[in-house]
Design a protein around this motif. Sequence first.
Motif, short mmCIF file in Angstrom:
data_model
loop_
_atom_site.label_atom_id
_atom_site.label_comp_id
_atom_site.label_asym_id
_atom_site.label_seq_id
_atom_site.Cartn_x
_atom_site.Cartn_y
_atom_site.Cartn_z
N SER A 251 22.14 10.66 -4.30
CA SER A 251 22.02 11.64 -3.76
C SER A 251 21.53 11.45 -2.01
CB SER A 251 21.04 12.83 -3.49
OG SER A 251 19.93 11.60 -4.20
N ILE A 252 21.03 10.52 -1.71
CA ILE A 252 20.86 10.21 -0.07
C ILE A 252 22.13 9.19 0.25
CG2 ILE A 252 19.85 7.72 1.43
CD1 ILE A 252 17.43 8.50 -0.65
N ASN A 253 22.50 8.31 -0.68
CA ASN A 253 23.50 7.58 0.21
C ASN A 253 25.13 8.63 0.56
OD1 ASN A 253 22.81 4.99 0.08
ND2 ASN A 253 24.01 4.97 -2.37
N ALA A 254 24.94 9.57 -0.02
CA ALA A 254 26.10 10.58 -0.50
C ALA A 254 26.03 11.66 1.10
CB ALA A 254 26.85 11.13 -0.94
N LEU A 255 24.90 12.22 0.69
CA LEU A 255 23.95 13.26 1.44
C LEU A 255 23.05 13.60 2.39
CD1 LEU A 255 23.31 15.83 -1.46
CD2 LEU A 255 25.87 15.80 -0.24
N LEU A 256 23.12 12.18 2.87
CA LEU A 256 21.69 11.72 3.76
C LEU A 256 21.95 10.46 4.10
CD1 LEU A 256 18.83 13.86 2.15
CD2 LEU A 256 19.83 15.08 3.59
N THR A 257 23.02 9.95 4.41
CA THR A 257 23.09 8.82 4.53
C THR A 257 22.73 7.61 5.39
OG1 THR A 257 25.31 9.26 4.11
CG2 THR A 257 25.19 7.24 4.63
N VAL A 258 22.25 6.74 5.33
CA VAL A 258 20.75 6.17 6.14
C VAL A 258 21.72 5.11 7.12
CG1 VAL A 258 18.87 4.80 6.17
CG2 VAL A 258 19.08 6.78 4.30
N GLY A 259 21.43 5.19 7.96
CA GLY A 259 22.17 4.32 9.44
C GLY A 259 21.41 2.86 8.68
N ILE A 260 21.73 1.59 8.88
CA ILE A 260 21.09 0.39 9.18
C ILE A 260 20.44 0.11 10.45
CG2 ILE A 260 20.76 -1.93 9.97
CD1 ILE A 260 23.78 -2.00 7.69
N GLY A 261 18.94 0.08 10.52
CA GLY A 261 18.09 0.54 11.52
C GLY A 261 17.67 1.42 11.95
N GLN A 262 17.66 2.31 10.68
CA GLN A 262 17.09 3.84 11.29
C GLN A 262 15.69 3.85 10.19
OE1 GLN A 262 19.57 7.26 8.74
NE2 GLN A 262 18.46 8.49 9.79
N ARG A 263 14.75 4.76 10.80
CA ARG A 263 13.56 5.22 10.54
C ARG A 263 13.43 6.75 9.63
NH1 ARG A 263 10.46 5.67 15.68
NH2 ARG A 263 12.33 6.33 15.85
N ILE A 264 13.19 6.23 8.41
CA ILE A 264 13.43 7.99 8.26
C ILE A 264 11.86 7.96 7.19
CG2 ILE A 264 13.97 7.28 6.51
CD1 ILE A 264 15.94 9.88 6.16
N GLY A 265 11.67 9.13 7.25
CA GLY A 265 10.31 9.49 6.30
C GLY A 265 10.83 10.13 5.29
N PHE B 84 24.40 15.77 -10.16
CA PHE B 84 24.79 14.61 -9.25
C PHE B 84 23.70 14.35 -8.39
CE2 PHE B 84 24.98 14.01 -4.31
CZ PHE B 84 26.52 14.01 -4.01
N LEU B 85 22.82 15.48 -8.36
CA LEU B 85 21.27 14.08 -7.28
C LEU B 85 20.55 13.78 -8.73
CD1 LEU B 85 20.44 17.91 -5.52
CD2 LEU B 85 20.99 15.82 -4.71
N ARG B 86 21.11 13.49 -10.39
CA ARG B 86 19.88 13.26 -10.85
C ARG B 86 20.23 11.56 -11.30
NH1 ARG B 86 20.67 16.36 -14.85
NH2 ARG B 86 19.25 18.37 -14.37
N GLN B 87 19.20 11.02 -10.91
CA GLN B 87 19.79 9.64 -11.66
C GLN B 87 18.57 8.44 -11.96
OE1 GLN B 87 21.35 7.71 -7.83
NE2 GLN B 87 20.97 5.49 -8.70
N SER B 88 18.89 7.86 -13.09
CA SER B 88 18.12 6.69 -13.46
C SER B 88 17.21 6.22 -12.93
CB SER B 88 17.59 6.91 -15.30
OG SER B 88 19.08 5.74 -15.30
N PRO B 89 16.09 5.75 -12.59
CA PRO B 89 15.12 4.70 -12.22
C PRO B 89 16.59 3.40 -11.85
CG PRO B 89 13.98 6.09 -12.62
CD PRO B 89 14.81 6.26 -13.70
N ALA B 90 16.76 2.84 -13.33
CA ALA B 90 17.37 1.90 -13.44
C ALA B 90 19.20 1.73 -13.06
CB ALA B 90 17.50 1.47 -14.84
N GLN B 91 19.18 3.16 -12.92
CA GLN B 91 21.21 2.52 -12.16
C GLN B 91 21.10 2.85 -10.92
OE1 GLN B 91 22.44 7.01 -12.52
NE2 GLN B 91 23.91 6.33 -12.40
N ARG B 92 21.72 2.35 -10.41
CA ARG B 92 22.18 1.35 -9.05
C ARG B 92 24.14 2.42 -8.83
NH1 ARG B 92 25.54 -1.05 -5.16
NH2 ARG B 92 24.50 -1.18 -3.62
N VAL B 93 23.68 2.99 -8.09
CA VAL B 93 24.92 4.41 -7.56
C VAL B 93 26.04 2.98 -6.21
CG1 VAL B 93 26.49 5.98 -7.79
CG2 VAL B 93 24.59 5.61 -8.80
#
Length: 441
Positions: free
Chosen positions: A153-167, A416-425
Amino acid sequence: MMDAVESARDTLERLRFLFTTLSPIVSSGHVTRVTGTVVEADGFSAVVGQYCRIETPDGWRLGEVVGFTGSAFTIMPLGGIQGMYPGALVTPASRRTRVSVGRALLGRVVDATGRPLDGRPLFSAERGALRAPAPNPMRRQRITQPLDVGVRSINALLTVGIGQRIGLFAGSGVGKSVLLGMMARHSQADVVVIGLIGERGREVREFVEDILGDGLRHAVVVVATADMPPILRMRGAEYATAIAEYFRALGNNVLLIMDSLTRYAMAAREVGLAAGELPATKGYPPSVFSALSALTERAGTAEVGAITAFYSVLTEGDDLQDPVADAARAILDGHVVLSRDLASIGQFPAVEPALSASRVMPHVVNGQQMENARHFQALWGRYRERSDLIAIGAYVTGSDALLDAAVRQYPSMLEFLRQSPAQRVSFSDSQQALSTLVEAS
């Protein structure tokens, strides 16, 4: 010519260091009063922020000068006020606070003073400044590359840039610690630094062993539990940032996770009020908001390396407008909001796309992903807006084409938003999943 300038600059820096750290006369004073969590002493010379040694029956205890009135200094002991007595000797220490940093900390759990908590000895000869200034804004590298955090969900909808500060905004019990642990374990950062500030002592081991797991190998965990004095809780956050700065200076891509920024603000409030500062916004003195900015501005990009920072913000009563949440939203580069409504139906991570935003996403992804993300947001937002009508059967199919598509795709969006803690996407898989969902609508 340039060599001469650099040599002169180096000499000036050395002289400045000697001037700020050395004192020709070391005076001693005495404790005159103990009130609440602070000690008052006079008879010596010090500056705000300087550390002092206070005599107790059990030995010397370190404290920090947080204010003064006339010739009397207000000191907050790092170990609490137990054992303090009238007339106890007070001796000023170094004005420049240095802390242990270095590669020896990788895989270790330490407290706010750098002492190991995992039962193993720690040897680190490298030292860094506890409170370094933020990088020159004109020398910061621009944020142009995405960071793969391993969460779809973060990778696709709220992509974080290297060096970003996010709450990461959430109330209690909606899964923010689990989400932070997922990113710490699955992200593509070179080094992960985690600050557990104001946490319950019971949760520390659970976070390290169960949530972080194997991710500890390339991580450093700094712990300042809720029972510690407020000055130590503040120091824990500053120490975690100092460690991240050390690895950034080596050119690394560092992920800094702070849980939580709210408890840092609460500790700063206790310190400010104890020093005599008047409360302003809902009990928070003005210095708290200055401290938040000073702490978070140290993260981000620099001339080399980058610190991508996630700060969890505990919203009191799920109120996104409380003073700390409002200030954090203004000074950070984006926010991820976790919804209690989604958590209550078993949706984890409970990311609420309609209330979340990444301010650097347009600079780190291509136009097609931005368009896909906007389309998802439109579908999701329309469904959530009309969910009451849908629930009672008052909506008539065919009256709103966008809502028709949202109703059809809502189960897929939840999945799409659901993901188990052990899973990496991965980042590419996240993009592909979003593209597939949007095409199907």
